[in-house]
Scaffold this active site. Structure first.
Site, PDB file in Angstrom:
ATOM      1  N   MET A   1       0.841  -1.201   0.000  1.00 26.36           N
ATOM      2  CA  MET A   1       0.000   0.000   0.000  1.00 26.36           C
ATOM      3  C   MET A   1       0.879   1.256   0.000  1.00 26.36           C
ATOM      4  O   MET A   1       2.080   1.190   0.203  1.00 26.36           O
ATOM      5  CB  MET A   1      -0.927   0.026   1.212  1.00 26.36           C
ATOM      6  N   CYS A   2       0.245   2.359  -0.204  1.00 27.18           N
ATOM      7  CA  CYS A   2       0.976   3.612  -0.301  1.00 27.18           C
ATOM      8  C   CYS A   2       0.258   4.636   0.567  1.00 27.18           C
ATOM      9  O   CYS A   2      -0.801   4.360   1.108  1.00 27.18           O
ATOM     10  CB  CYS A   2       0.985   4.100  -1.744  1.00 27.18           C
ATOM     11  N   GLU A   3       0.843   5.807   0.664  1.00 30.47           N
ATOM     12  CA  GLU A   3       0.126   6.885   1.362  1.00 30.47           C
ATOM     13  C   GLU A   3      -0.004   8.082   0.435  1.00 30.47           C
ATOM     14  O   GLU A   3       0.927   8.445  -0.284  1.00 30.47           O
ATOM     15  CB  GLU A   3       0.859   7.274   2.651  1.00 30.47           C
TER      16      GLU A   3
END
Lengths: 259, 259
Positions: A1-3
């Site tokens: 996942m990323c932000e």
């Protein structure tokens, strides 16, 4: 996942405080070691800083943190790679021109079956699901509005529906901007807050930094920050719902569609 | 007028030395106070640093000068505005996607009648003659090669002829790159030099800096630098002729067309 991290403001505002929080998640307090990028709009132009290296160790991220670039629309992203290798061409945000405007896109999540999306004349350079989704979105806009549209509400509706389609392929949290509007779509993790007078203090979750916005702003400033997870622990962030689509314009929420 | 700086190299090479020379011309030893920009390719991706402020006073230019970003293809520009206001959207280089590649362009000179150029689906965001010329060039490529071409010599010939057409509109010195090739066109001011073993020393014209390339390179390195005016005073730079078109690939001149 990323932000993801986005900003919409009614006066050119720097994002140093929020970016400082985000940066720590790039390999320090978070696992997002596979690059980062940030796009600042200034007028119709933009500047992007990006690096396939972890943000917490990046010399360029240090500059962005220290040097207050003021902007009314910002799109930023730190990456933990899932689809596509770690390389500069796979580092968000991505930018393309449509309607004599630069459009900038960042995505958090993971899609399946994205290889089938017909992106028409908007070709991906890298091999991420995200860039292909972005190119496909632009094709939807370009197909329906070959010329710059007058009816922006119709554009929002088309974008919201197109994002619904992408959500069917997996997790799709999005930030999109043309420099004037900052548009968001939520599958599971996206929060936002609008700061306006009376301004108070706020403390970052990821680093021991407190800011008194009262000292940094004027009474008319309106600044919305959008982030995957809240960046401060002493303010009330709104959590976006599944399938929620928002448009922010000069700091104000001007369009909202929930399912 | 503006100044151009380009590089093509067979191994990722930093351009700090040449950029240090160029930067001084941005308001210090030269009159080019209206912004600067530099694009570094890394693989299929790129990073652009740009600023509408003079390069000799830019904090971002300082970073680029000190922080060795290594690249095989670089396009850089410092600007003295003639067509189009001083703003970020008018700051070179400009980048667009074609054939799943990012193409980057910078121009020195001044054109008339450029408003008539049909740029098709490649729309300019700013209002410079340069960005419109770039969009028009891409349209020529896209019209003749809707898909990624196999025959690159045909691409070079089309580009050379298209540049001839632009030169009919005024002064047209150009740097263009897709990250692999660095292509140049000369109307009046463009110089180049290829450095290879045995490497020697060189001294900048614009600042009191000397470099010993022998210490900075390996024997197999081949690095070509292209600049509006020679950047060093103790090397032999080639002056390009009117209407000369060149292609550099990994440091080597691989195509040349003179009138």
């Amino acid at each position: 996942m990323c932000e993801l991290l986005g900003m919409s403001a009614n006066v050119p505002t720097d994002i140093c405080f929020s970016f400082t929080g985000l940066m720590q998640r790039g390999g320090n307090t978070g696992p997002h070691r596979d690059g980062w990028g940030i796009t600042f709009y200034e007028g119709k132009g933009f500047r992007t800083f990006k690096d396939p290296n972890p943000s917490c160790k990046s010399r360029i991220a240090e500059l962005v943190q220290e040097y207050p670039i003021k902007s009314c629309a910002v799109v930023s992203h730190i990456r933990q790679a899932n689809r596509g290798g770690v390389s500069l061409e796979n580092t968000h945000p991505f930018t393309r021109e449509l309607w004599c405007q630069y459009w900038t896109f960042a995505h958090n999540g993971q899609l399946t079956g994205y290889e089938q999306l017909d992106t028409g004349r908007f070709k991906a350079v890298g091999d991420t699901d995200s860039e292909i989704a972005f190119c496909w979105l632009l094709k939807q806009l370009d197909d329906k509005f070959p010329d710059t549209p007058d009816d922006w509400e119709a554009v929002y509706c088309l974008l919201a529906e197109s994002c619904d389609t992408l959500r069917e392929l997996g997790v799709y949290n999005m930030l999109l901007s043309n420099g004037e509007y900052v548009l968001t779509y939520c599958t599971n993790n996206l929060h936002w807050i609008t700061r306006r007078a009376p301004f108070g203090k706020a403390s970052l979750i990821d680093e021991d930094v407190t800011i008194d916005f009262h000292e940094e702003t004027t009474p008319n400033d309106v600044v919305t920050v959008i982030a995957t997870q809240p960046l401060t622990n002493d303010e009330s962030w709104h959590k976006m719902a599944v399938g929620e689509f928002n448009v922010f314009h000069f700091g104000e929420q001007v369009f909202n569609r929930t399912l």
